[in-house]
Design a protein around this motif. Sequence first.
Motif, mmCIF file in Angstrom:
data_model
loop_
_atom_site.group_PDB
_atom_site.id
_atom_site.type_symbol
_atom_site.label_atom_id
_atom_site.label_comp_id
_atom_site.label_asym_id
_atom_site.label_seq_id
_atom_site.Cartn_x
_atom_site.Cartn_y
_atom_site.Cartn_z
ATOM 1 N N TRP A 21 46.152 -53.606 20.696
ATOM 2 C CA TRP A 21 47.307 -53.224 21.491
ATOM 3 C C TRP A 21 46.929 -52.447 22.758
ATOM 4 O O TRP A 21 47.242 -52.845 23.873
ATOM 5 N N PHE A 22 46.259 -51.321 22.575
ATOM 6 C CA PHE A 22 45.971 -50.468 23.736
ATOM 7 C C PHE A 22 44.730 -50.916 24.508
ATOM 8 O O PHE A 22 44.685 -50.784 25.728
ATOM 9 N N ALA A 23 43.706 -51.410 23.789
ATOM 10 C CA ALA A 23 42.458 -51.785 24.472
ATOM 11 C C ALA A 23 41.670 -52.763 23.603
ATOM 12 O O ALA A 23 41.603 -52.592 22.377
ATOM 13 N N PHE A 37 50.891 -51.404 28.221
ATOM 14 C CA PHE A 37 50.887 -51.131 26.780
ATOM 15 C C PHE A 37 50.639 -49.653 26.469
ATOM 16 O O PHE A 37 50.786 -49.224 25.334
ATOM 17 N N GLY A 38 50.204 -48.887 27.469
ATOM 18 C CA GLY A 38 49.944 -47.471 27.244
ATOM 19 C C GLY A 38 48.802 -46.989 28.120
ATOM 20 O O GLY A 38 48.493 -47.591 29.150
ATOM 21 N N LYS A 39 48.150 -45.926 27.669
ATOM 22 C CA LYS A 39 47.028 -45.369 28.427
ATOM 23 C C LYS A 39 45.858 -46.338 28.391
ATOM 24 O O LYS A 39 45.459 -46.804 27.329
ATOM 25 N N TRP A 40 45.263 -46.642 29.554
ATOM 26 C CA TRP A 40 44.067 -47.483 29.600
ATOM 27 C C TRP A 40 42.907 -46.715 28.986
ATOM 28 O O TRP A 40 42.669 -45.544 29.317
ATOM 29 N N MET A 41 42.222 -47.338 28.047
ATOM 30 C CA MET A 41 41.086 -46.680 27.400
ATOM 31 C C MET A 41 39.892 -47.626 27.417
ATOM 32 O O MET A 41 40.034 -48.837 27.240
ATOM 33 N N ASP A 42 38.697 -47.054 27.599
ATOM 34 C CA ASP A 42 37.473 -47.852 27.661
ATOM 35 C C ASP A 42 36.854 -47.917 26.264
ATOM 36 O O ASP A 42 35.888 -47.211 25.948
ATOM 37 N N TRP A 75 37.901 -49.822 22.012
ATOM 38 C CA TRP A 75 38.848 -50.625 21.211
ATOM 39 C C TRP A 75 39.894 -49.669 20.656
ATOM 40 O O TRP A 75 39.549 -48.685 20.002
ATOM 41 N N GLU A 76 41.171 -49.925 20.942
ATOM 42 C CA GLU A 76 42.216 -49.043 20.414
ATOM 43 C C GLU A 76 43.406 -49.859 19.934
ATOM 44 O O GLU A 76 43.967 -50.676 20.675
ATOM 45 N N THR A 77 43.786 -49.617 18.701
ATOM 46 C CA THR A 77 44.906 -50.333 18.075
ATOM 47 C C THR A 77 46.153 -49.456 18.095
ATOM 48 O O THR A 77 46.084 -48.247 18.357
ATOM 49 N N ARG A 78 47.297 -50.077 17.777
ATOM 50 C CA ARG A 78 48.538 -49.292 17.763
ATOM 51 C C ARG A 78 48.608 -48.427 16.497
ATOM 52 O O ARG A 78 47.849 -48.650 15.539
ATOM 53 N N ARG A 79 49.519 -47.452 16.502
ATOM 54 C CA ARG A 79 49.695 -46.577 15.341
ATOM 55 C C ARG A 79 50.348 -47.376 14.218
ATOM 56 O O ARG A 79 51.453 -47.889 14.396
ATOM 57 N N LYS A 80 49.692 -47.468 13.078
ATOM 58 C CA LYS A 80 50.204 -48.285 11.964
ATOM 59 C C LYS A 80 51.387 -47.600 11.295
ATOM 60 O O LYS A 80 51.355 -46.401 11.029
ATOM 61 N N GLY A 85 42.658 -37.238 19.869
ATOM 62 C CA GLY A 85 44.087 -37.378 19.567
ATOM 63 C C GLY A 85 44.433 -38.815 19.238
ATOM 64 O O GLY A 85 45.515 -39.073 18.700
ATOM 65 N N ASN A 86 43.549 -39.725 19.563
ATOM 66 C CA ASN A 86 43.797 -41.133 19.219
ATOM 67 C C ASN A 86 42.534 -41.810 18.690
ATOM 68 O O ASN A 86 42.433 -43.032 18.685
ATOM 69 N N HIS A 87 41.544 -41.000 18.279
ATOM 70 C CA HIS A 87 40.324 -41.620 17.729
ATOM 71 C C HIS A 87 40.577 -42.074 16.298
ATOM 72 O O HIS A 87 41.493 -41.580 15.626
#
Length: 425
Positions: A65-67, A88-93, A95-100, A130-132
């Motif tokens: 979702w995010f990255a 989709f949200g904050k660009w992150m460098d 792999w980032e998935t949505r909150r399940k 905060g999102n790891h």
Amino acid sequence: MNSRQPLNFVLQDRSCDFQASTSQRVDMAERRAPGPVAEEPDFLQFNDLACESVGGKVVFASDEWFAPAANLLKREPPQFIASAFTEFGKWMDGWETRRKRTPGHDWCIVQLGVPGLIHGVDVDTSFFTGNHSPYVSVQAGCLNQPPDFTLEGDRTGMAASDSQLAAVAKLGSEAWPELVCVSQLKPGYTDCCHNYFKVNFSHRVTHLRLNMYPDGGIARLRVYGVGLRDWSSVASQQDVDLVALTNGGVCLGYSDAHFGHPRNMIGPGRAVNMADGWETARRLDRPKQLEADQRGILQVPGWEWAVFRLGHPGEIRSIEVDTRHFKGNFPDCCRLEARSLSPEEEAACVRTGWNSGKWQLLLPPQKLRPHHRHLFESELTLSRPVSHVRLIISPDGGVSRLRLWGRATPIAAAPANQQRAASKL
Ligand SMILES: NC(=O)NC(NC(N)=O)C(=O)[O-]
């Protein structure tokens, strides 16, 4: 990287068989790993077998979702751009998935660019705070055939489709052996973003399944090991680059790697820039060294060196030393030495920092030019199979690529370490 001390990293015991359970999905509360290794581990000296630059790719991801998960394998260090956002949200460098909001966890499958023996992994959470992902585990796939699907393009905002889920289910990856059991990750503050895990697994790995529990973000996945090529497919009369990373070559020691690690020299293709080569610091004793012989080669007490184990023992018939991109900082000259070592002899050399032993001259000192691909054939002075080489540059500087073309010696005549490796294929 800044190492003037003799390097003293110890090769791990590759004979130890994998003991962990292969199929249990574990309860995170019960099986927290003792935690990532605190100090920089020795396995960081090996090659990154999953990096996109050696052909690593993500073939499946449950959610992006995010990255996208492909970011995990980028060669460049992760970056953070505070003002960058996507729809989709904050660009992150990373792999980032949505909150399940439902049971389950996110996972992806990585196809290694170079199948081989894995000695350790780094799950890098840089900038994910905060999102790891709070927990991960890693499983190993040893596949004879690569899966016939892969993910293409920018997949930000995507979730796995039903057809992808059906295709990936055939791999049975949930039952692959565990290399890293469910383990807690540190958040990605710059002083603690590396999560190192030593691996003891004595089989040739082709794929990894990275599980994050339950969801979140990871910046990079580095998979440190040594490639294992299937040499049965190589004709005995075929010349191959015996030291290439893709053929199982590995750097086992060096004198200095201030700007670039010597392992870069055995990477695929031509170097993209200076950072993609081996570059040492300027030697501070250089002003004392400016006396040249008739060939114009500096007669210097100082030099820098790097030792490699070949992917397969063999007779080296031609050599390429490329100084591409090194224009004001190419070495004055280079020479190469070689020898054959048993695993025990190799371990002793690693322990003692390669300070002793009988090297034989393979290539006498050769004057080098800036930004130039040097080919040597008639200059070679050794015509017998060897397993290890030492590149010596004088007095210092950068080399982008080293190629050692030759024929693999039939395995019965090869040193035991190579026989052992080949028998695992
Ligand atoms: N500010 C955020 O990073 N929020 C979310 N992540 C992204 N990338 O937007 C999140 O909480 O998972």
